[in-house]
Structures are given as structure tokens and as C-alpha cells.
Scaffold this motif. Structure first.
Motif, PDB file in Angstrom:
ATOM      1  N   UNK A  99      15.659 -16.002  22.165  1.00 20.27           N
ATOM      2  CA  UNK A  99      16.339 -16.847  23.338  1.00 20.27           C
ATOM      3  C   UNK A  99      15.232 -17.698  23.994  1.00 20.27           C
ATOM      4  N   UNK A 100      14.396 -17.926  23.573  1.00 20.92           N
ATOM      5  CA  UNK A 100      13.038 -18.708  24.223  1.00 20.92           C
ATOM      6  C   UNK A 100      12.646 -19.577  23.401  1.00 20.92           C
ATOM      7  N   UNK A 101      12.371 -21.039  23.634  1.00 19.59           N
ATOM      8  CA  UNK A 101      12.144 -21.855  22.819  1.00 19.59           C
ATOM      9  C   UNK A 101      10.630 -22.073  22.748  1.00 19.59           C
ATOM     10  N   UNK A 102      10.369 -22.919  21.522  1.00 23.92           N
ATOM     11  CA  UNK A 102       8.816 -22.970  21.186  1.00 23.92           C
ATOM     12  C   UNK A 102       8.235 -24.061  22.358  1.00 23.92           C
ATOM     13  N   UNK A 103       9.143 -25.167  22.663  1.00 21.89           N
ATOM     14  CA  UNK A 103       8.616 -26.054  23.423  1.00 21.89           C
ATOM     15  C   UNK A 103       8.095 -25.249  24.793  1.00 21.89           C
ATOM     16  N   UNK A 104       8.971 -24.405  25.359  1.00 26.05           N
ATOM     17  CA  UNK A 104       8.784 -23.770  26.685  1.00 26.05           C
ATOM     18  C   UNK A 104       7.203 -22.987  26.604  1.00 26.05           C
ATOM     19  N   UNK A 105       7.233 -22.298  25.464  1.00 24.21           N
ATOM     20  CA  UNK A 105       6.117 -21.517  25.397  1.00 24.21           C
ATOM     21  C   UNK A 105       4.611 -22.588  25.246  1.00 24.21           C
ATOM     22  N   UNK A 106       5.075 -23.621  24.684  1.00 21.12           N
ATOM     23  CA  UNK A 106       3.894 -24.423  24.406  1.00 21.12           C
ATOM     24  C   UNK A 106       3.397 -25.189  25.604  1.00 21.12           C
ATOM     25  N   UNK A 107       4.156 -25.242  26.704  1.00 26.84           N
ATOM     26  CA  UNK A 107       3.613 -25.713  28.209  1.00 26.84           C
ATOM     27  C   UNK A 107       3.192 -24.672  28.842  1.00 26.84           C
ATOM     28  N   UNK A 108       2.954 -23.398  28.603  1.00 30.86           N
ATOM     29  CA  UNK A 108       2.229 -22.362  29.377  1.00 30.86           C
ATOM     30  C   UNK A 108       0.697 -22.561  29.495  1.00 30.86           C
ATOM     31  N   UNK A 109       0.536 -22.895  30.846  1.00 32.32           N
ATOM     32  CA  UNK A 109      -0.921 -23.326  30.851  1.00 32.32           C
ATOM     33  C   UNK A 109      -1.878 -21.991  30.555  1.00 32.32           C
ATOM     34  N   UNK A 110      -1.672 -20.951  30.821  1.00 28.95           N
ATOM     35  CA  UNK A 110      -2.232 -19.760  30.389  1.00 28.95           C
ATOM     36  C   UNK A 110      -2.517 -19.722  28.771  1.00 28.95           C
ATOM     37  N   UNK A 111      -1.525 -20.102  28.310  1.00 30.83           N
ATOM     38  CA  UNK A 111      -1.655 -20.338  26.741  1.00 30.83           C
ATOM     39  C   UNK A 111      -2.668 -21.290  26.268  1.00 30.83           C
ATOM     40  N   UNK A 112      -2.536 -22.361  27.045  1.00 30.66           N
ATOM     41  CA  UNK A 112      -3.573 -23.633  26.505  1.00 30.66           C
ATOM     42  C   UNK A 112      -4.872 -23.297  26.762  1.00 30.66           C
ATOM     43  N   UNK A 113      -5.173 -22.611  27.971  1.00 28.31           N
ATOM     44  CA  UNK A 113      -6.370 -22.154  28.159  1.00 28.31           C
ATOM     45  C   UNK A 113      -6.961 -21.159  27.509  1.00 28.31           C
ATOM     46  N   UNK A 114      -6.336 -20.011  27.104  1.00 33.17           N
ATOM     47  CA  UNK A 114      -6.800 -18.985  26.291  1.00 33.17           C
ATOM     48  C   UNK A 114      -6.866 -19.539  24.681  1.00 33.17           C
ATOM     49  N   UNK A 115      -6.054 -20.449  24.229  1.00 33.20           N
ATOM     50  CA  UNK A 115      -6.452 -20.879  23.012  1.00 33.20           C
ATOM     51  C   UNK A 115      -7.563 -21.750  22.949  1.00 33.20           C
ATOM     52  N   UNK A 116      -8.018 -22.523  23.956  1.00 34.59           N
ATOM     53  CA  UNK A 116      -9.122 -23.070  24.161  1.00 34.59           C
ATOM     54  C   UNK A 116     -10.316 -22.314  23.887  1.00 34.59           C
ATOM     55  N   UNK A 117     -10.078 -21.059  24.731  1.00 26.52           N
ATOM     56  CA  UNK A 117     -11.221 -20.114  24.976  1.00 26.52           C
ATOM     57  C   UNK A 117     -11.259 -19.331  23.821  1.00 26.52           C
TER      58      UNK A 117
END
Ligand code: TYM
Length: 333
Positions: A99-117
Motif C-alpha cells: 500500500x506504499x508507492x515507489x514514488x513516495x519512497x524515492x522521495x525520502x531524504x534519508x534514503x537518498x542520503x544513505x544510498x549516496x553514503x
């Protein structure tokens, strides 16, 4: 456990818990225990979204439990437990994934930060991390979630998932609110005060809850400030000094204005020492309790066992309800 409103919060057992974790979250856990029924979890399943050394993780789990208790949380009044000991967390997370969309999760700043790290390990767990966090909270029908402001976006998502599910299947989940400290909701790094203080950064950037007094003083004396030698709250132009002022204010209750007045014309050396005194005084009782508690493995085990049992009983109720709502066949026909 039904009369009072309910609280859920969690802390990851990775590295050393910091002053940021303490001011942003842990300290409030204790403040809220009178008014609410509280569940506090060591969220070990979240920790493995980043590669962990198993032996280190095992130690960090117990250390975190001992710190929870050392901070004064009463395991009789609060339910304190390990996330992985209550299998409903992972099960509800799976259902909520749907019940959660890929788009919503892609916008999470912690995900972006951690994927960079951690560019070599951008795994599905890291991506779906906020859904597991939503499951943690919604499983217990929590009304309030004490967290630092870095977790605000995740809480918003949990609210959206709850509202979406409720709209589809009628009221199932309580839609939770965040509880943020007035000062100190985002304690900053001592070396790069425009970034959050984080236990995964180098040691001189954070104060650990278990740091000895001399180390705390040394780290604070070396904290980055600026060159105009004025104790004034101005996070944009004076992020280092403003961060230290927030820490002092959060720990002593003194207002930012009165801190500025007290240290007017006194220079940063005296100011930093006052911050160090306040931090050392706040952490000393926790450190003393920790020494005693961490040596008592049998006690820690009994707390974790009873916490898991009590949490499971509540979690099971919600998960059953959810199974029914989405149309899964009941286990006992
Ligand atoms: P975690 O383990 O990174 O941090 C635990 C808590 O400490 C707060 N915090 C801070 N507050 C102020 N300044 C800082 N520098 C700072 N650093 C950390 C965090 O906001 C958090 O409240 N995803 C969560 C753990 C979690 C959770 C949950 C929290 C999992 N499920 C359900 C609440 C409800 C996390 O990684 O926190």
C-alpha cells in the motif's frame, strides 16, 4: 493498557548512541512515561539495512537496551523490547509495502542520503525502511511518536499509509502525531554544524552518551564556531554557536535569550566550558546506572523477554485485524 493514550518510538542499535539521540528522543521517553502507555523498541531490523558486523551488532543491541534502562525508563511501566523479537513488525511491513508507492519512497531524504553514503549496497530493505517504521508505529495504534526532526518525513509517510489503508478498509489504524522537543529537535555535528549529529560520522563530530567527562569537554572545546566571539542565536550565520546554545538550553531549560545575555562579552572558551558542564552533568547519572546495568546480563535478558511478550500480545491484535480487512483467510477457520 487501554485507558491512556499510547506512545511508540524506536532507536537503532548502531554505533554509539549520541547526545542527539538523547536530546531528540530518549530524554522525552522518560518525560512521557507518566501520561502515556509507552512502547520503546530497539529497532534491530532497521539496523541491518546497512551492513553490520554481527558480533558488533549483537553487543550494540545489549548496550542500547542498557542505555534505555540507564536513562531511567522503568521496564515495568513501559514496554521495552527488540523489534526482531516481535515477528508482527516484519509481517505488517510486508502488507503495508503493498500500500506504499515507489514514488513516495524515492522521495525520502534519508534514503537518498544513505544510498549516496553506501552506493555499493542500495538494497530493497533500505528503500522500504520507512514502511517498516510505519509498521512499528501502526502495529501498536500509537497516538504519539517522540522523535527528532530528521524522522519527520518518515512519520508523515506513516500517517499517509494509515490514512490510505483506513480509507480503503474503514478505520483500522490510529493516525499518529509526532512529538518533537522545542529546542534540540536537530542537534548538529560539532565539526560541520550544518549537518545533523550522527553516530555514523567520525567520533569528533558527536558526543556519545557514554563518553567520559574529559572526552566530552575536549570535543566541545574543539567544536567549530566562528570568529566574531559573540554568543548569539543565529543558526544561519552562526550554526556552530547556535547549536551549542541549543544544547545548553535543552539540557538546562534556560532560554536562548538568557544564555546570550549570560555570556555576552565573555568569549567562546567560557561558553564552551559551560556547555560541557551541562552535558557532563546530564549524562553522568546515565553513565553510572549503565555501569551497573550492563554487567547484569540476566536482568537485561529478563527485560527483553517480558518486553517481547507484552508487545507481541498487542501486535497480534492489530495484525489479525489487518489480515481480516485485506481478505486473508483466518488461521483458524
Ligand atoms: P535513529 O536511530 O537514527 O535515531 C533515534 C532517535 O534519535 C533522534 N535523533 C536526533 N534528534 C536530534 N538531533 C539529532 N542529531 C538526532 N539524531 C537522531 C531521531 O530523530 C530518532 O528519534 N528510523 C528511526 C528509528 C525508528 C523509529 C521507528 C522511530 C524505527 N522505527 C518508529 C520512531 C518510531 C531512526 O533511524 O532513528
Amino acid at each position: 493498557m487501554d485507558a491512556k493514550k499510547r506512545i511508540f518510538s524506536g532507536i537503532q542499535p548502531t554505533g554509539n548512541l549520541t547526545l542527539g539521540n538523547y536530546i531528540g528522543a530518549l530524554r522525552n521517553f522518560k518525560l512521557l512515561e507518566d501520561e502515556y502507555d509507552c512502547l520503546y523498541s530497539i529497532v534491530d531490523l532497521h539496523a541491518i539495512t546497512i551492513r553490520q558486523d554481527p558480533a558488533q551488532l549483537r553487543k550494540a543491541c545489549l548496550r542500547t537496551l542498557a542505555i534505555f534502562l540507564a536513562s531511567g525508563l522503568d521496564p515495568e511501566r513501559n514496554i521495552i523490547f527488540f523489534q526482531s523479537h516481535v515477528h508482527e513488525h516484519a509481517e505488517l511491513a510486508w502488507i503495508l509495502d503493498c500500500y506504499t508507492y515507489m514514488g513516495e519512497l524515492s522521495r525520502m531524504t534519508q534514503f537518498k542520503d544513505k544510498s549516496r553514503k553506501h552506493a555499493d549496497n542500495i538494497n530493497c530493505g533500505l528503500f522500504a525502511y520507512p514502511v517498516l517504521m510505519a509498521a512499528d508505529i501502526l502495529l501498536y495504534q500509537a497516538d504519539l511518536v517522540p522523535i527528532g526532526s530528521d524522522q519527520k518525513q518518515h512519520l508523515e509517510l506513516a500517517r499517509n499509509i494509515a490514512e490510505r489503508f483506513n480509507a480503503l478498509y474503514s478505520d483500522t489504524f490510529v493516525v499518529p502525531d509526532g512529538y518533537f522537543p522545542k529546542v534540540g529537535a536537530r542537534v548538529m555535528s560539532l565539526q560541520e554544524p550544518t549537518r545533523k549529529m550522527s553516530k555514523s560520522d567520525p567520533e569528533d563530530t558527536y558526543i556519545a552518551i557514554l563518553d567520559p567527562a574529559d572526552i566530552i569537554r575536549k570535543k566541545l572545546r574543539r567544536a567549530v564556531t566562528d570568529c566574531d566571539a559573540e554568543v548569539r542565536f543565529d543558526p544561519e550565520n552562526k550554526p556552530g554557536v547556535s547549536n551549542l546554545m541549543s544544547i545548553l538550553s535543552a539540557l538546562t531549560g534556560q532560554s536562548l535569550e538568557s544564555i546570550a545575555a549570560d555570556f555576552s562579552g565573555k568569549g567562546y572558551g567560557i561558553f564552551k566550558d559551560a556547555v560541557a558542564d551541562a552535558v557532563i552533568a546530564a549524562l553522568a547519572p546515565i553513565q553510572q546506572n549503565y555501569e551497573k546495568l550492563s554487567a547484569d546480563k540476566a536482568y537485561l535478558e529478563s527485560v527483553m523477554r517480558s518486553g517481547a511478550e507484552r508487545a507481541s500480545a498487542l501486535a497480534m491484535r492489530t495484525l489479525r485485524k489487518v489480515h481480516k480487512k485485506v481478505g486473508l483467510a483466518p488461521a483458524k477457520l
